[in-house]
Design an enzyme around this catalytic site. Structure first.
Site, PDB file in Angstrom:
ATOM      1  CB  VAL A 190      -2.175   9.224   5.062  1.00  0.00           C
ATOM      2  CG1 VAL A 190      -1.164   9.386   6.189  1.00  0.00           C
ATOM      3  CG2 VAL A 190      -3.380   8.427   5.539  1.00  0.00           C
ATOM      4  CG  LEU A 246       6.396   3.810  -5.158  1.00  0.00           C
ATOM      5  CD1 LEU A 246       5.514   3.835  -3.911  1.00  0.00           C
ATOM      6  CD2 LEU A 246       7.867   3.813  -4.757  1.00  0.00           C
ATOM      7  CB  ALA A 267      -0.806   2.059  -0.183  1.00  0.00           C
ATOM      8  CE1 TYR A 275       0.958   6.478   8.921  1.00  0.00           C
ATOM      9  CE2 TYR A 275       2.207   6.864   6.912  1.00  0.00           C
ATOM     10  CZ  TYR A 275       1.806   7.267   8.167  1.00  0.00           C
ATOM     11  OH  TYR A 275       2.253   8.457   8.682  1.00  0.00           O
ATOM     12  CE1 TYR A 303      -4.609  -1.597   0.427  1.00  0.00           C
ATOM     13  CE2 TYR A 303      -6.167  -2.405   2.058  1.00  0.00           C
ATOM     14  CZ  TYR A 303      -5.234  -1.476   1.653  1.00  0.00           C
ATOM     15  OH  TYR A 303      -4.919  -0.419   2.486  1.00  0.00           O
ATOM     16  CE  LYS A 319      -0.758  -1.356   3.087  1.00  0.00           C
ATOM     17  NZ  LYS A 319       0.048  -0.152   2.787  1.00  0.00           N
TER      18      LYS A 319
END
Ligand SMILES: NC(=O)c1ccc[n+]([C@@H]2O[C@H](COP(=O)([O-])OP(=O)(O)OC[C@H]3O[C@@H](n4cnc5c(N)ncnc54)[C@H](OP(=O)(O)O)[C@@H]3O)[C@@H](O)[C@H]2O)c1
Length: 294
Positions: free
Chosen positions: A12, A36, A59, A98, A124, A128
């Site tokens: 993305v 990050l 991510a 996202y 995951y 998220k």
């Protein structure tokens, strides 16, 4: 508009670099510019960049590996977005983030709306979801766009894997008990850019009224098996395929470290109404995407 884009090398993120270009100055980072997992460094880096908009396409997306590395997944998927959202609030910047269909358990049997209760079944999905909660708690100008089954033709994705297998295997086995909404990374990027253009034109109050969580994925739902067959049908270089048959199998045929939710199609009506945007049918988007291979 000064835009800080994180995850610039991802599926993305790469498309966002294209789509955001006409909107202003883009500061694009990936792990080399800001790792990050080093959460202590995020605040200062963002403050120095002084963005008016932060778009977070980074991510930890390795769904199976996350089962072995839950701490790293949590840093990238939960703690980093929380800090980014807090910094965005301090700067008065918009924050676009996202999230994923994998925050659901896949048991509902019909497309999930934003009203449905999350219940992630793997690391995951859990990390998220924690990220979503952190972003919302920061209470800034944040939009969380939950998407599903993202593919790009530039990087390894389900689409590129099916094309590769079709040139290596005469019989291909694909699971037919996982249903979702295939989403072209470019469509996501272009809709994101359209949102920012609208937000700029209609003003901060317009966006403020629309803060929150939305579903944004390709329209419709399909099994991985049917999706694979459509990829093969739309392949502009079909003469290179050696595959003779595609067989549907159940997920337990391919044991994986992480459990996958069975049915995670997303209902995107709320998003379309709120932002006056039309989301293309997954097959139409796939057909356009495949034309890149000509
Ligand atoms: N892919 C899907 O099917 C899917 C489905 C639903 C939702 N989503 C969501 O959609 C968004 C975009 O996904 P995508 O498919 O574009 O993901 P992607 O291709 O995996 O890209 C993620 C980007 O984040 C970067 N990243 C990972 N760890 C990092 C770290 N420690 N510091 C800085 N950057 C780091 C990656 O860099 P490296 O490549 O160097 O690690 C990569 O450039 C994510 O929020 C994802 O959760 C994706």
């Amino acid at each position: 508009m000064r835009i800080l884009l994180l995850g610039k090398n991802g599926q993305v993120g790469w498309e966002l670099r294209r789509s955001l270009v006409p909107l202003g100055e883009i500061i694009a980072w990936d792990v080399d510019e800001l790792d990050l997992t080093q959460v202590g460094a995020i605040g200062l880096a963002v403050r120095e960049a002084k963005p008016q908009v932060i778009v977070n396409a980074s991510a930890y997306t390795a769904v199976d590996k996350a089962e072995q590395e839950p701490e790293i997944a949590k840093l990238v998927n939960a703690e980093a977005p929380t800090i980014l959202a807090q910094e965005a609030k301090v700067l008065g910047a918009w924050f676009l983030h996202y999230s994923t269909d994998y925050i659901f358990d896949g048991e509902k049997g019909s497309p999930y709306t934003e009203e449905d209760e999350p219940n992630p079944i793997n690391v995951y999905g859990r990390t998220k979801l924690e990220g979503e909660q952190g972003v919302l708690e920061a209470d800034g100008l944040a939009l969380i766009l939950r998407t599903s089954w993202v593919y790009s033709l530039r990087q390894e994705s389900f689409v590129t894997k099916v094309l590769k297998w079709s040139r290596q295997q005469e019989t291909m086995q694909v699971v037919d008990d996982q249903i979702g909404s295939p989403t072209w990374a470019r469509m996501l990027a272009e809709v994101t850019a359209a949102l920012l253009v609208k937000g700029q034109a209609l003003g901060e109050d317009w966006l403020k009224e629309r803060r929150g969580v939305y579903h944004l994925a390709g329209s419709g739902a399909v099994s991985r098996y049917e999706w694979a067959k459509e990829i093969l049908r739309l392949d502009p270089k079909r003469e290179e395929q050696i595959v003779q048959s595609v067989k549907p199998v159940k997920s337990d045929w391919f044991p994986t470290a992480a459990k996958r939710p069975a049915f995670t199609a997303l209902d995107c009506l709320h998003f379309q109404e709120a932002f006056m945007v039309r989301i293309p049918y997954w097959k139409d988007a796939l057909s356009l995407a495949m034309k890149q291979l000509v």
